[in-house]
Design an enzyme around this catalytic site. Structure first.
Site, PDB file in Angstrom:
ATOM      1  N   LYS A   1     -63.119 -13.428   5.585  1.00 33.59           N
ATOM      2  CA  LYS A   1     -63.002 -14.346   6.547  1.00 33.59           C
ATOM      3  C   LYS A   1     -62.483 -13.898   7.576  1.00 33.59           C
ATOM      4  CE  LYS A   1     -61.720 -15.708   1.906  1.00 33.59           C
ATOM      5  NZ  LYS A   1     -63.191 -15.975   1.369  1.00 33.59           N
TER       6      LYS A   1
ATOM      7  N   GLU B   1     -52.566 -16.472  11.571  1.00 27.47           N
ATOM      8  CA  GLU B   1     -53.316 -18.153  12.365  1.00 27.47           C
ATOM      9  C   GLU B   1     -51.994 -18.098  12.707  1.00 27.47           C
ATOM     10  OE1 GLU B   1     -55.375 -20.290   9.911  1.00 27.47           O
ATOM     11  OE2 GLU B   1     -57.479 -18.586   9.692  1.00 27.47           O
TER      12      GLU B   1
ATOM     13  N   ARG C   1     -70.898 -21.594  -3.201  1.00 23.75           N
ATOM     14  CA  ARG C   1     -71.509 -21.835  -4.629  1.00 23.75           C
ATOM     15  C   ARG C   1     -71.342 -23.655  -4.226  1.00 23.75           C
ATOM     16  NH1 ARG C   1     -65.772 -20.993  -4.042  1.00 23.75           N
ATOM     17  NH2 ARG C   1     -65.042 -22.371  -4.681  1.00 23.75           N
TER      18      ARG C   1
HETATM   19  C1  MV4 Z   1     -53.865 -22.174   6.130  1.00 18.56           C
HETATM   20  C2  MV4 Z   1     -52.400 -23.508   5.596  1.00 18.56           C
HETATM   21  C3  MV4 Z   1     -51.592 -24.050   7.071  1.00 18.56           C
HETATM   22  N1  MV4 Z   1     -51.985 -22.788   8.134  1.00 18.56           N
HETATM   23  N2  MV4 Z   1     -53.907 -21.710   6.879  1.00 18.56           N
HETATM   24  C4  MV4 Z   1     -54.653 -21.887   1.075  1.00 18.56           C
HETATM   25  C5  MV4 Z   1     -56.318 -21.572   0.743  1.00 18.56           C
HETATM   26  C6  MV4 Z   1     -56.994 -21.121   1.420  1.00 18.56           C
HETATM   27  N3  MV4 Z   1     -58.162 -21.218   1.179  1.00 18.56           N
HETATM   28  C7  MV4 Z   1     -56.046 -21.858   2.968  1.00 18.56           C
HETATM   29  N4  MV4 Z   1     -54.929 -21.928   2.509  1.00 18.56           N
HETATM   30  C8  MV4 Z   1     -54.242 -22.096   3.928  1.00 18.56           C
HETATM   31  N5  MV4 Z   1     -54.166 -21.659   4.611  1.00 18.56           N
HETATM   32  C9  MV4 Z   1     -53.101 -21.759   7.972  1.00 18.56           C
HETATM   33  N6  MV4 Z   1     -52.796 -21.471   9.220  1.00 18.56           N
HETATM   34  C10 MV4 Z   1     -52.034 -24.333   4.504  1.00 18.56           C
HETATM   35  C11 MV4 Z   1     -52.745 -23.508   3.130  1.00 18.56           C
HETATM   36  C12 MV4 Z   1     -52.410 -23.474   1.879  1.00 18.56           C
HETATM   37  C13 MV4 Z   1     -53.154 -24.579   1.776  1.00 18.56           C
HETATM   38  C14 MV4 Z   1     -54.401 -24.765   1.923  1.00 18.56           C
HETATM   39  C15 MV4 Z   1     -54.997 -25.703   0.942  1.00 18.56           C
HETATM   40  C16 MV4 Z   1     -55.389 -26.646   0.006  1.00 18.56           C
HETATM   41  C17 MV4 Z   1     -53.459 -26.378  -0.790  1.00 18.56           C
HETATM   42  C18 MV4 Z   1     -53.339 -25.469   0.189  1.00 18.56           C
HETATM   43  C19 MV4 Z   1     -51.994 -25.543  -0.142  1.00 18.56           C
HETATM   44  C20 MV4 Z   1     -50.891 -24.356   0.575  1.00 18.56           C
HETATM   45  C21 MV4 Z   1     -51.318 -23.687   1.452  1.00 18.56           C
END
Ligand code: MV4
Length: 446
Positions: free
Chosen positions: A116, A199, A291
């Protein structure tokens, strides 16, 4: 074209991949664990090879026995589905070394996408928006320094992570120092990679991802977006295309960013570029999924494109069958993931025997599943047992159709997430498209 493909997976996705192979006149080989002797994918394939004990580590993740099955049956290619070995750099390389085409991107692309910090750096260097934060891996001290300039809340992520594992949100310096310790331990244990980055935390983001396709001739297209904000514990529950939050200019900008990413990593095959979008429609690159995704059918339904067919053509060395100008989204598609889980027991997995089953059908309804009457859902694998996908001309009609189809779907003998989906389909905010990644927590306390 390939004569024979081995599908290194099980369940609904193995069946789904084999269906396209059959349409293309390609023979199929299933691999199955001792727990999957009477699984649908084992019966569906033209040939089936046992690859060991129920535990995935000893069967579906056992590269040696899968490669041996491929050699023994004389396949020219392996389709990994999703999960298991789909994003494993070493498996992609082992296939290449064994003269078997891995239907997916190269080992190098997997390495890039799996790291990442590297993919964040690549996006940043090329002008693709990312959430403000660290440039590389950080210590607790460096993290606090960055936090003092960008402000709280701050999200800590593991470089080897994804899907929410190792993630924590800190609201002040004390939490940040504590959470970095906790996440570091988790990252080492779970991914063997101690690197963490931070972040700025985006509040109530939408999770919107773009499907991309790239062939071996440098042709790239995007096949629209999927809105994946309805999730629980980082597991998606409902996906739809298009996103109700999308507009024309945002789509154009995000699609441009997605294709840039694909180009930068010489992406070959079908992939997904994942973004977070805040309430002001600012978007931030999040990660690349190299994928075929669980939710790919919603794209297939609105685009009229078989994504597995495109994967196979690309892997064989063929050109994409269309250009960007040929691609046009039509209507609305929505998917509910039906899991064998007990909503009354905190969504604990609920394996068991299917004593009776009635599938929904009719216009605009697609069911991707490996369930059949008398089948016993084994306790060893993911709890996803069916994907109910509907297509309609517009979102409200799609919701009505989904409600109708959920009502028709009867699965006796195990508990499933169908009742939860029914509640969500009746929710007024969901119906209005007022959704973000906190929807299930805010509205259903899950
Ligand atoms: C975040 C975020 C808020 N701010 N990054 C969760 C899974 C991962 N792929 C990235 N995720 C998140 N990253 C920043 N800078 C909130 C989440 C997140 C989230 C993202 C996608 C789908 C569901 C989520 C549920 C909680 C938090």
């Amino acid at each position: 074209m390939f004569n024979k493909i081995l599908v290194a997976n099980r369940g609904e996705i193995a069946v789904r991949v084999m269906r396209t192979c059959r349409e293309m006149g390609i023979k199929t080989v299933a691999v199955y664990s001792d727990a999957d002797r009477s699984s649908l994918h084992t019966a569906y394939a033209d040939e089936a090879v046992n690859i060991g004990p129920p535990l995935a580590r000893k069967s579906y993740l056992n590269m040696g026995s899968i490669i041996e099955a491929a050699r023994k049956t004389g396949v020219e290619a392996i389709h990994p589905g999703y999960g298991f070995l789909a994003e494993n750099e070493q498996f992609s390389q082992t296939c290449a070394d064994s003269g078997i085409k891995f239907i997916g991107p190269s080992a190098l692309t997997h390495r890039m996408a799996g790291d990442k910090i590297e993919s964040r750096r690549l996006a940043c260097k090329n002008g693709i928006p990312i959430s403000p934060g660290s440039e590389g891996a950080v210590t607790a001290e460096e993290a606090q320094k960055i936090a003092s300039t960008i402000g709280y809340p701050i999200i800590i992520k593991a470089s080897g992570g994804g899907g929410g594992r190792g993630m924590r949100v800190a609201n002040n310096d004390t939490e940040l120092a504590n959470f970095i310790k906790l996440s570091r331990g988790e990252a080492i244990a779970a991914f063997g990679n101690p690197n963490l980055f931070i972040e700025k935390y985006i509040v109530e983001p939408h999770h919107i991802e773009f499907q991309i396709l790239g062939d071996q001739f440098g042709n790239y297209v995007h096949v629209g977006e999927r809105e994946c904000s309805i999730q629980k514990r980082y597991q998606k529950l409902i996906e739809e295309s298009p996103s109700p939050f999308m507009d024309g200019t945002l789509r154009q900008r995000m699609a441009g960013a997605a294709i840039s990413i694909a180009r930068l990593v010489n992406y070959e095959g079908a992939g997904t570029v994942e973004f977070l979008v805040d309430r002001y429609r600012n978007f931030y690159f999040n990660e690349v999924n190299s994928r075929l995704q669980v939710e790919h059918p919603v794209t297939e339904m609105v685009m009229g494109i078989d994504l597995v067919r495109q994967q196979i053509i690309i892997a064989y060395g063929g050109k994409l069958e269309f250009t960007q100008a040929d691609i046009q989204s039509r209507g609305w598609a929505m998917e509910c993931r039906i899991n064998a889980e007990d909503p009354a027991a905190n969504f604990a997995p609920c394996p068991g025997k299917i004593d009776h089953i009635i599938f929904p059908g009719g216009f605009g309804v697609r069911v991707d599943t490996h369930l059949y009457g008398g089948y016993e859902v084994p306790p060893f694998y993911d709890s996803l047992v069916a994907k109910l996908v509907v297509w309609a001309n517009d979102r409200l009609t799609a919701i009505s159709r989904m409600k109708r189809a959920l009502g028709e779907f009867q699965i006796g003998g195990i508990k499933t997430t169908i009742p939860l989906h029914q509640r969500i389909m009746d929710d007024e905010d969901f119906i209005k498209g007022n959704i973000n990644t906190h929807f299930t927590r805010d509205k259903f306390a899950i």
